[in-house]
Enzyme design. Structure first.
Site, short mmCIF file in Angstrom:
data_model
loop_
_atom_site.label_atom_id
_atom_site.label_comp_id
_atom_site.label_asym_id
_atom_site.label_seq_id
_atom_site.Cartn_x
_atom_site.Cartn_y
_atom_site.Cartn_z
CD GLU A 274 -2.69 -1.87 -0.27
OE1 GLU A 274 -3.37 -0.41 -0.58
OE2 GLU A 274 -2.99 -2.60 -0.29
CD1 TRP A 277 -1.35 0.35 -3.39
CD2 TRP A 277 -1.64 0.86 -5.33
NE1 TRP A 277 -2.16 -1.39 -4.56
CE2 TRP A 277 -2.63 -0.31 -6.19
CE3 TRP A 277 -1.80 1.54 -6.80
CZ2 TRP A 277 -2.94 -1.47 -6.64
CZ3 TRP A 277 -2.48 1.27 -7.46
CH2 TRP A 277 -2.74 -0.11 -8.04
CD1 TRP A 305 -17.31 12.07 -18.92
CD2 TRP A 305 -17.97 10.10 -17.08
NE1 TRP A 305 -16.21 11.46 -18.04
CE2 TRP A 305 -16.92 10.31 -17.56
CE3 TRP A 305 -18.88 9.42 -16.06
CZ2 TRP A 305 -16.11 8.76 -17.11
CZ3 TRP A 305 -18.16 8.24 -16.22
CH2 TRP A 305 -16.43 8.35 -16.34
CG ASN A 340 -8.43 1.26 -0.11
OD1 ASN A 340 -8.45 2.48 -1.21
ND2 ASN A 340 -8.44 0.11 -0.53
CD1 TRP A 358 -13.27 10.71 -14.24
CD2 TRP A 358 -11.89 11.54 -12.88
NE1 TRP A 358 -11.88 10.71 -15.24
CE2 TRP A 358 -11.29 11.42 -14.16
CE3 TRP A 358 -10.93 12.16 -11.89
CZ2 TRP A 358 -9.95 12.46 -14.53
CZ3 TRP A 358 -10.22 12.48 -12.14
CH2 TRP A 358 -9.41 13.29 -13.43
CD1 TRP A 381 -11.58 10.57 -6.48
CD2 TRP A 381 -13.61 9.74 -7.94
NE1 TRP A 381 -12.56 10.13 -5.66
CE2 TRP A 381 -13.74 10.06 -6.78
CE3 TRP A 381 -14.08 9.21 -8.14
CZ2 TRP A 381 -14.66 9.60 -5.73
CZ3 TRP A 381 -15.63 8.96 -8.41
CH2 TRP A 381 -15.95 9.33 -6.71
C1 LIG Z 1 -11.16 7.08 -4.76
C2 LIG Z 1 -9.90 6.78 -3.85
C3 LIG Z 1 -9.37 8.19 -3.06
C4 LIG Z 1 -8.60 7.71 -2.12
N1 LIG Z 1 -8.04 9.01 -1.57
C5 LIG Z 1 -6.90 8.97 -1.38
C6 LIG Z 1 -6.57 9.97 -0.38
O1 LIG Z 1 -6.62 11.66 -0.54
N2 LIG Z 1 -5.05 10.14 0.35
C7 LIG Z 1 -4.78 9.08 0.56
O2 LIG Z 1 -4.21 9.04 1.91
N3 LIG Z 1 -5.71 7.82 0.57
C8 LIG Z 1 -6.46 7.94 -0.55
N4 LIG Z 1 -6.86 6.39 -1.00
C9 LIG Z 1 -6.37 5.66 -0.56
C10 LIG Z 1 -6.76 4.92 0.57
O3 LIG Z 1 -8.19 4.64 0.72
C11 LIG Z 1 -6.19 5.66 1.94
O4 LIG Z 1 -5.09 5.41 2.01
C12 LIG Z 1 -6.28 4.57 3.11
O5 LIG Z 1 -8.07 3.89 3.40
C13 LIG Z 1 -6.04 5.50 4.54
O6 LIG Z 1 -6.41 4.20 5.66
P1 LIG Z 1 -5.39 3.79 6.78
O7 LIG Z 1 -4.12 4.81 6.82
O8 LIG Z 1 -5.55 3.20 7.59
O9 LIG Z 1 -4.85 2.45 5.25
P2 LIG Z 1 -3.99 1.53 5.42
O10 LIG Z 1 -4.84 0.29 4.86
O11 LIG Z 1 -3.54 1.20 6.64
O12 LIG Z 1 -2.42 1.80 4.03
C14 LIG Z 1 -1.69 2.55 4.46
C15 LIG Z 1 -0.99 4.17 3.57
O13 LIG Z 1 -0.48 3.33 2.70
C16 LIG Z 1 -1.14 4.85 2.26
N5 LIG Z 1 -2.30 3.80 0.82
C17 LIG Z 1 -3.08 2.92 0.93
N6 LIG Z 1 -3.99 2.63 0.16
C18 LIG Z 1 -3.21 3.40 -0.90
C19 LIG Z 1 -3.96 3.57 -2.70
N7 LIG Z 1 -4.86 2.66 -2.91
N8 LIG Z 1 -3.76 4.72 -2.73
C20 LIG Z 1 -2.31 5.48 -2.97
N9 LIG Z 1 -1.79 5.65 -1.00
C21 LIG Z 1 -2.71 4.40 -0.69
C22 LIG Z 1 -1.32 5.70 2.53
O14 LIG Z 1 -0.84 6.69 2.81
C23 LIG Z 1 -2.13 4.72 3.82
O15 LIG Z 1 -1.98 5.51 5.18
C24 LIG Z 1 -7.76 6.61 -1.44
C25 LIG Z 1 -8.96 5.11 -2.27
C26 LIG Z 1 -9.54 5.80 -3.18
C27 LIG Z 1 -10.16 4.18 -4.05
#
Ligand SMILES: Cc1cc2nc3c(=O)[nH]c(=O)nc-3n(C[C@H](O)[C@H](O)[C@H](O)COP(=O)(O)OP(=O)(O)OC[C@H]3O[C@@H](n4cnc5c(N)ncnc54)[C@H](O)[C@@H]3O)c2cc1C
Length: 465
Positions: A274, A277, A305, A340, A358, A381
């Site tokens: 993650e 990502w 759209w 997420n 989107w 998105w």
């Molecule tokens: C439509 C959409 C919009 C999102 N917008 C954001 C946003 O604005 N900011 C954001 O930080 N994350 C975003 N995410 C990714 C993800 O949903 C969140 O990072 C995550 O839910 C944060 O919770 P956590 O810290 O408990 O994540 P954990 O699951 O513990 O992940 C650890 C860290 O990894 C990073 N991460 C995890 N998943 C992703 C991912 N898919 N893409 C990029 N980084 C990721 C984050 O920094 C997160 O804190 C988005 C995902 C989607 C599908």
């Protein structure tokens, strides 16, 4: 003479690359380090972060940063306005020899930094800090940026990553410099009614420690379960740099070593993926800045759209009639965070079931997410919309009922956020419209999923053909 450190999205006093370089530089010459923050009026206007829970969280983080600096004999110098004018102004006022800052990779930040560079020339030093691997450090064999996640991650995984720097930072009292005070919580640009997570380095480190002490080992199983607190909740801390990414990564590496078996090791590895990502989407934004305004795949620019303000509003308000979608949307505006899996379900619903552009959803998320990050949000998105870097995008259309049954089997998440459905029996919790007498306060579905799916497939097919 003095040395400036300009804080942006690195609001911490541990393992901070530019701050460490600035302090070392100042120490060698016996100069004072001046910590600076600019309340950027362009970022805080109503169309961007102004008035969002994220701005309120940032304000709290600034208070915490200033408090810690004061405890160490310094304080934060803060001014509001355009950084391209303010930074050179503080340089002149304080007699600064150099300015240090950590790189920020968004198009806006790069434009801002170019303007500051134009004013300061080689007195402005930018360092890589926010990512484990900077955009220039990774490329395909053809020397082009990766545009697909899986091969990116494979290469990213094997590149050696810097360990955190554990040296303590020492500060000294500042000369007289004009500074505004940190805005009041009643300032409309920073006001919120939400119960925000604590915005401090200590809270960030504690959140990491709590996650590494246990939940990370079950992350692979729990991360998709909507009602389980199975993820780290580190996103706001990483967003504003209250936590160093190197510290987070090093902690995960320790967990990898401590994991007792394959399943737990795999969970830790999934969490590290993650972080990859996060880096991938930042690199995509850096190399392909057009994604901030348009489709990564430009062939989708002709996609038709639907302009449907009523449906968009129902989605924003959590009134679509699909319980899991509405639960996610209400979690967002009631807490400033969304799970997420719920982000994936709600974004698929907007773009595939409602066929709404989107970019409307992306804006709404940026208005409400405390962790709102241009790269991750845009990447997420475009992944859901099928216009992004993903290889097989357009026929991925989430069925909101199937998703709901799989990731919230007994409806705990739904009942928590959609309180009108609290007493609905579990067999109807995902499809309350099938009840003889559904709760009157909850709307029927605003769209038929099967029909919407066909409509979307047809719209995407026109582009493919
Ligand atoms: C439509 C959409 C919009 C999102 N917008 C954001 C946003 O604005 N900011 C954001 O930080 N994350 C975003 N995410 C990714 C993800 O949903 C969140 O990072 C995550 O839910 C944060 O919770 P956590 O810290 O408990 O994540 P954990 O699951 O513990 O992940 C650890 C860290 O990894 C990073 N991460 C995890 N998943 C992703 C991912 N898919 N893409 C990029 N980084 C990721 C984050 O920094 C997160 O804190 C988005 C995902 C989607 C599908």
């Amino acid at each position: 003479m003095t040395v400036l450190h300009w804080f942006r999205r690195d609001l911490r006093l541990t393992d901070n690359r530019a701050l460490a370089a600035a302090l070392t530089d100042a120490k060698q010459t016996g100069e004072t380090l001046i910590p600076v923050f600019v309340l950027d009026s362009a970022l805080l206007d109503a169309n961007r972060a102004g008035g969002t829970p994220r701005a309120a969280f940032m304000r709290n983080a600034l208070i915490s940063l200033d408090t810690t600096l004061r405890a160490r004999g310094s304080h934060l110098v803060m001014q509001a306005g355009d950084p391209a004018q303010i930074i050179p102004h503080i340089v002149a006022e304080s007699g600064a020899r150099v300015v240090y800052a950590n790189r920020d990779y968004s198009p806006y930040a790069r434009h801002r930094d170019a303007a500051v560079q134009a004013a300061l020339g080689n007195r402005f030093h930018l360092l890589d800090d926010a990512l484990l691997i900077a955009p220039e450090q990774i490329a395909t064999q053809n020397d082009t940026p990766y545009t697909v996640y899986t091969p990116f991650k494979k290469t990213w995984w094997d590149i050696p990553k810097a360990a955190p720097d554990e040296q303590p930072y020492a500060f000294s009292p500042l000369p007289e410099i004009a500074s505004d005070s940190i805005p009041d919580a009643s300032d409309p640009r920073f006001a919120t009614t939400l119960d925000l997570p604590e915005a401090s380095e200590t809270a960030a480190q504690q959140t990491l420690a709590d996650f590494i002490a246990g939940p990370i080992f079950n992350y692979g199983v729990h991360r998709d379960q909507l009602a389980v607190a199975g993820t780290s909740r580190l996103s706001p801390y990483l967003r504003f740099g209250l936590l160093s990414i190197r510290v987070a990564y090093a902690a995960a590496q320790q967990a990898l070593k401590a994991a007792p078996d394959d399943a737990t090791r795999q969970s830790v590895a999934t969490w590290i993926s993650e972080l990859a990502w996060r880096e991938f989407y930042t690199h995509i934004m850096f190399h392909f800045p057009h994604v901030m305004h348009g489709n990564f795949r430009r062939e989708y620019d002709d996609l038709q759209w639907h302009d449907d303000p009523a449906a968009l509003n129902a989605w924003k308000m959590g009134q679509t009639g699909y319980p899991v979608v509405d639960a996610g949307m209400r979690q967002l505006w009631q807490t400033g965070w969304m799970h997420n899996r719920a982000r994936m379900i709600t974004t698929s619903f907007l773009t595939k079931d409602l066929l709404i552009d989107w970019r409307a959803g992306e804006r709404h998320f940026m208005q409400h997410l405390i962790d709102g990050d241009p790269a991750a949000n845009n990447g997420g998105w475009q992944w859901s919309a099928g216009t992004g870097t993903d290889a097989q995008p357009y026929f991925r259309i989430f069925n909101p009922v199937t998703q709901s049954k799989k990731f919230d089997p007994d409806g705990t998440y739904i009942r928590r956020w959609v309180t009108e459905l609290r007493n609905v029996p579990t067999r109807f919790i995902h499809t309350p419209w099938q009840m003889d007498a559904p709760p009157a306060a909850y709307p029927p579905p605003i769209v038929n999923h099967a029909a919407a799916r066909e409509r979307t497939l047809a719209a995407f097919k026109i582009i493919k053909d």
